[in-house]
Scaffold this motif. Structure first.
Motif, mmCIF file in Angstrom:
data_model
loop_
_atom_site.group_PDB
_atom_site.id
_atom_site.type_symbol
_atom_site.label_atom_id
_atom_site.label_comp_id
_atom_site.label_asym_id
_atom_site.label_seq_id
_atom_site.Cartn_x
_atom_site.Cartn_y
_atom_site.Cartn_z
ATOM 1 N N LYS A 5 0.873 -1.247 0.079
ATOM 2 C CA LYS A 5 -0.106 -0.042 0.215
ATOM 3 C C LYS A 5 1.028 1.274 -0.112
ATOM 4 N N HIS A 6 1.863 1.290 0.801
ATOM 5 C CA HIS A 6 2.834 2.589 0.883
ATOM 6 C C HIS A 6 3.699 2.635 -0.518
ATOM 7 N N ARG A 7 4.142 1.467 -0.903
ATOM 8 C CA ARG A 7 4.779 1.704 -2.110
ATOM 9 C C ARG A 7 3.866 2.059 -3.288
ATOM 10 N N LEU A 8 2.822 1.647 -3.247
ATOM 11 C CA LEU A 8 1.866 2.052 -4.349
ATOM 12 C C LEU A 8 1.847 3.477 -4.396
ATOM 13 N N TYR A 9 1.354 3.951 -3.119
ATOM 14 C CA TYR A 9 1.086 5.507 -3.150
ATOM 15 C C TYR A 9 2.435 6.290 -3.556
ATOM 16 N N ALA A 10 3.579 5.913 -3.260
ATOM 17 C CA ALA A 10 4.612 6.466 -3.638
ATOM 18 C C ALA A 10 4.996 6.556 -5.240
ATOM 19 N N PHE A 11 4.691 4.978 -5.568
ATOM 20 C CA PHE A 11 4.830 4.949 -6.931
ATOM 21 C C PHE A 11 3.670 5.822 -7.835
ATOM 22 N N PHE A 12 2.586 5.792 -7.251
ATOM 23 C CA PHE A 12 1.561 6.651 -7.924
ATOM 24 C C PHE A 12 1.778 8.119 -7.976
ATOM 25 N N ALA A 13 2.319 8.530 -6.669
ATOM 26 C CA ALA A 13 2.781 10.029 -6.428
ATOM 27 C C ALA A 13 3.696 10.355 -7.614
ATOM 28 N N SER A 14 4.913 9.362 -7.571
ATOM 29 C CA SER A 14 5.937 9.838 -8.488
ATOM 30 C C SER A 14 5.573 9.996 -9.934
ATOM 31 N N ASN A 15 4.721 8.997 -10.394
ATOM 32 C CA ASN A 15 4.226 9.170 -11.776
ATOM 33 C C ASN A 15 3.165 10.247 -11.987
ATOM 34 N N LEU A 16 2.415 10.452 -11.066
ATOM 35 C CA LEU A 16 1.801 11.754 -11.064
ATOM 36 C C LEU A 16 2.611 13.108 -11.320
ATOM 37 N N VAL A 17 3.499 13.216 -10.545
ATOM 38 C CA VAL A 17 4.508 14.403 -10.663
ATOM 39 C C VAL A 17 5.304 14.164 -12.160
ATOM 40 N N LEU A 18 5.462 13.105 -12.487
ATOM 41 C CA LEU A 18 6.372 12.787 -13.910
ATOM 42 C C LEU A 18 5.349 13.400 -15.019
ATOM 43 N N TRP A 19 4.007 13.016 -14.778
ATOM 44 C CA TRP A 19 2.978 13.538 -15.821
ATOM 45 C C TRP A 19 2.805 15.173 -15.796
ATOM 46 N N VAL A 20 2.780 15.441 -14.489
ATOM 47 C CA VAL A 20 2.895 17.001 -14.429
ATOM 48 C C VAL A 20 4.002 17.737 -15.202
ATOM 49 N N LEU A 21 5.149 17.121 -14.883
ATOM 50 C CA LEU A 21 6.500 17.708 -15.441
ATOM 51 C C LEU A 21 6.230 17.748 -17.166
ATOM 52 N N TRP A 22 5.933 16.614 -17.617
ATOM 53 C CA TRP A 22 5.627 16.320 -19.009
ATOM 54 C C TRP A 22 4.493 17.448 -19.338
ATOM 55 N N GLY A 23 3.506 17.804 -18.714
ATOM 56 C CA GLY A 23 2.447 18.754 -19.017
ATOM 57 C C GLY A 23 3.058 20.038 -18.640
ATOM 58 N N VAL A 24 3.841 20.278 -18.008
ATOM 59 C CA VAL A 24 4.455 21.820 -17.904
ATOM 60 C C VAL A 24 5.226 21.870 -19.148
ATOM 61 N N LEU A 25 6.204 21.183 -19.446
ATOM 62 C CA LEU A 25 7.165 21.275 -20.510
ATOM 63 C C LEU A 25 6.223 21.233 -21.914
ATOM 64 N N ALA A 26 5.316 20.421 -21.895
ATOM 65 C CA ALA A 26 4.266 20.702 -23.284
ATOM 66 C C ALA A 26 3.707 21.813 -23.315
ATOM 67 N N ALA A 27 3.060 22.477 -22.156
ATOM 68 C CA ALA A 27 2.454 23.915 -22.288
ATOM 69 C C ALA A 27 3.364 24.866 -22.511
ATOM 70 N N GLY A 28 4.620 24.603 -21.987
ATOM 71 C CA GLY A 28 5.739 25.544 -22.525
ATOM 72 C C GLY A 28 6.085 25.689 -23.908
ATOM 73 N N TRP A 29 6.140 24.498 -24.596
ATOM 74 C CA TRP A 29 6.305 24.335 -25.949
ATOM 75 C C TRP A 29 5.399 25.078 -26.805
ATOM 76 N N LEU A 30 4.299 24.720 -26.477
ATOM 77 C CA LEU A 30 2.809 25.039 -27.283
ATOM 78 C C LEU A 30 3.044 26.745 -27.103
ATOM 79 N N ARG A 31 3.294 27.330 -26.035
ATOM 80 C CA ARG A 31 3.379 28.840 -26.133
ATOM 81 C C ARG A 31 4.492 29.366 -26.838
ATOM 82 N N ALA A 32 5.447 28.448 -27.079
ATOM 83 C CA ALA A 32 6.727 29.351 -27.880
ATOM 84 C C ALA A 32 6.381 29.393 -29.339
#
Length: 140
Positions: free
Chosen positions: A113-140
């Motif tokens: 259960k603890h491992r799943l939460y850490a894994f899910f949270a890390s993947n969520l952060v990774l997708w947000v990172l990609w989203g922020v980068l993609a949004a920056g590229w779309l603005r450029a």
């Protein structure tokens, strides 16, 4: 902001891989020596899975070459396009911290259960990172 700062989180991830590699080596050596396992009986991954009682470090090592590949790619692309901001750097460090937590749980007490939460949270952060980068590229 100095774009080279983005490589510090990458280096921290490489250090994590080194730590887990060392832990995996020690665990495998302990089991081979302690249980007198002949090397020919662990020549393949499937043989190891049947002979080793504890595969946590090996399992975690494999995890570090799955989703983190997308992390390394995001950092390289962010560096190449010069899109390093406080937000991008913060997300990168958050991802690293969550991957360390995941590895600590996985190689340690391994409560799913603890491992799943850490894994899910890390993947969520990774997708947000990609989203922020993609949004920056779309603005450029």
């Amino acid at each position: 902001m100095d774009n080279r700062l983005i490589f510090w989180p990458a280096l921290a991830m490489v250090l994590l891989v080194a730590i887990v590699t060392f832990r995996m080596f020690l665990e495998r050596k302990r089991q081979v020596v302690g249980e007198r396992i002949p090397m020919r009986e662990i020549a393949s991954g499937s043989q190891m899975a049947t002979r080793f009682a504890d595969t946590r470090a090996a399992d975690n090592y494999r995890n570090l070459f799955e989703a983190p590949v997308l992390f390394y790619l995001a950092l390289c692309i962010a560096f190449m396009v010069g899109d390093i901001s406080v937000l991008v750097l913060g997300l990168a460090w958050a991802y690293v911290a969550l991957r360390y937590l995941h590895s600590w749980i996985h190689c340690g007490y391994n409560r799913i259960k603890h491992r799943l939460y850490a894994f899910f949270a890390s993947n969520l952060v990774l997708w947000v990172l990609w989203g922020v980068l993609a949004a920056g590229w779309l603005r450029a």
